[in-house]
Design a protein around this motif. Structure first.
Motif: not given
Length: 407
Positions: A319, A322, A391-392
């Motif tokens: 995660y 990414e 967070t993304k």
């Protein structure tokens, strides 16, 4: 009268992350309606893996029953955790580090800062530049730095990490006694190959030097050709100590657990040339000044080595990687040169202004917080560090905001 340790007066301004917090706090007071997206400090945002939470709950339950209650534990750490670390982090990669060569602690920052206490005050220190501030500042506090001038301390040997050497420092021309290395590197995100680490191991052996190897971010290495431990290198057990942390691998920044690997073959010398076991010296220091990480936390740390724990940790690291990819691609598309972000959670970006000017502009115009590279050393000027520990959604939003002000 009580007197100050004069070495503290040599420390430069405030600690980097304290200065960042101060500027962000002031901006928030003046702009209470603006959103802040923090991509500076390396603090995680995802929850601790569920398997760790379950294990910690079980550990707490053990403390409620007289049959399973634990009081003071072994200062070096419980065997169940030390054995799991030995098997999973070292022996699985061909590094012969036994359980009794591992010391459990409450943080790699504490360990890297405290370890210098074992060495004489006239020890010659070699530091990467840019560098994690704890390496430098703790040696300043200990009186090894000399005076500060032109962005550097006069008694330190600086291992310049620049574009020209792909942020992998060259061997020094002057001979140090103690060498700090960090890979994947904080702040540059650069990673070292086995051949590159072998040169440092050979150098340390030839010069009776010691390497303090910070591997806090090894979990982020996805390229299997890259070493995750310096002990994958032949001969390293004689000249190196390795620091690791659960903060990034398992999200333990608020829980606190880490470990040091100190091979029994590793020696240091007194003025008369008599050798001493570094393992024994640290054990003496550790047992005197530390009462051990808590039992429930060590149970939680051990859980990451279960099959389910490994899956959850991999998903967490994937995660963040990414996010790092999103940052790196966005900044490259905006015309910036970048390092890191592939086998590292940090993206090191070359700016078009000074580090602090870029930081202030980003904060003021986009509400995004990064870390000024100059805070890591003279060679960090003209760069900033972006952290993937968010967070993304926030990562994508931050890159959109930066692209908007760039256009």
């Amino acid at each position: 009268m009580i007197k100050i340790n004069e070495n503290y007066k040599k420390l430069q301004s405030s600690y980097l992350f304290v200065e960042i917090a101060k500027r962000v706090s002031q901006f928030q007071k003046e702009n209470q309606d603006k959103e802040i997206i923090r991509m500076g400090i390396g603090d995680v945002t995802l929850p601790i893996p569920s398997v760790c939470i379950d294990a910690m709950h079980k550990g707490v339950d053990d403390l409620s029953n007289t049959k399973t209650f634990r009081g003071y534990g072994p200062e070096q750490g419980y065997d169940f955790l030390r054995e799991a670390i030995s098997e999973n982090e070292f022996k699985s990669r061909g590094a012969d580090i036994s359980a009794d060569e591992i010391f459990i602690s409450d943080g790699a920052k504490c360990d890297t800062g405290n370890f210098q206490e074992l060495f004489s005050q006239d020890t010659i220190i070699a530091l990467p530049d840019p560098v994690y501030p704890v390496y430098s500042d703790t040696n300043v506090m200990a009186g090894r730095s000399g005076n500060f001038a032109n962005g550097k301390y006069e008694n330190f040997i600086y291992l310049d990490s620049t574009e020209s050497n792909n942020f992998i420092p060259d061997l020094p021309s002057k001979k140090p006694d103690l060498i700090y290395l960090c890979f994947p590197n904080n702040p540059t995100g650069a990673t070292a190959t086995k051949d590159q680490l072998k040169k440092w191991v050979n150098y340390a052996k030839e010069n009776k030097a010691l390497i303090l190897f910070d591997a806090a971010y090894e979990t982020f290495i996805r390229d299997e050709s890259l070493p995750k431990s310096i002990f994958e290198i032949s001969g390293a057990k004689e000249v190196a100590v390795e620091f690791r942390s659960f903060s990034k691998s398992a999200g333990f920044t608020g829980v606190r657990c880490a470990h040091i690997a100190i091979p029994k073959e590793c020696k240091i010398w007194d003025k008369a040339g008599e050798s001493y076991s570094l393992h024994s010296l640290w054990n003496r220091r550790h047992s005197t000044k530390f009462n051990g990480a808590s039992y429930p936390v060590q149970r939680g740390a051990a859980a990451i080595y279960t099959s389910e724990g490994k899956k959850e940790v991999k998903a967490m690291i994937d995660y963040y990687l990414e996010n790092a990819k999103i940052i790196r691609n966005a900044m490259i598309n905006l015309g910036y040169k970048c390092t890191g972000g592939d086998n590292s959670p940090y993206v090191w970006v070359k700016t078009k202004t000074s580090s602090w000017d870029f930081f202030d502009s980003l904060l003021k115009n986009a509400g995004v917080v990064c870390t000024p590279g100059s805070g890591f050393g003279k060679c960090g000027e003209g760069f900033v560090r972006f952290s993937a520990f968010n967070t993304k959604e926030n990562t994508e939003k931050a890159m959109t905001k930066i692209a908007h002000i760039a256009n």
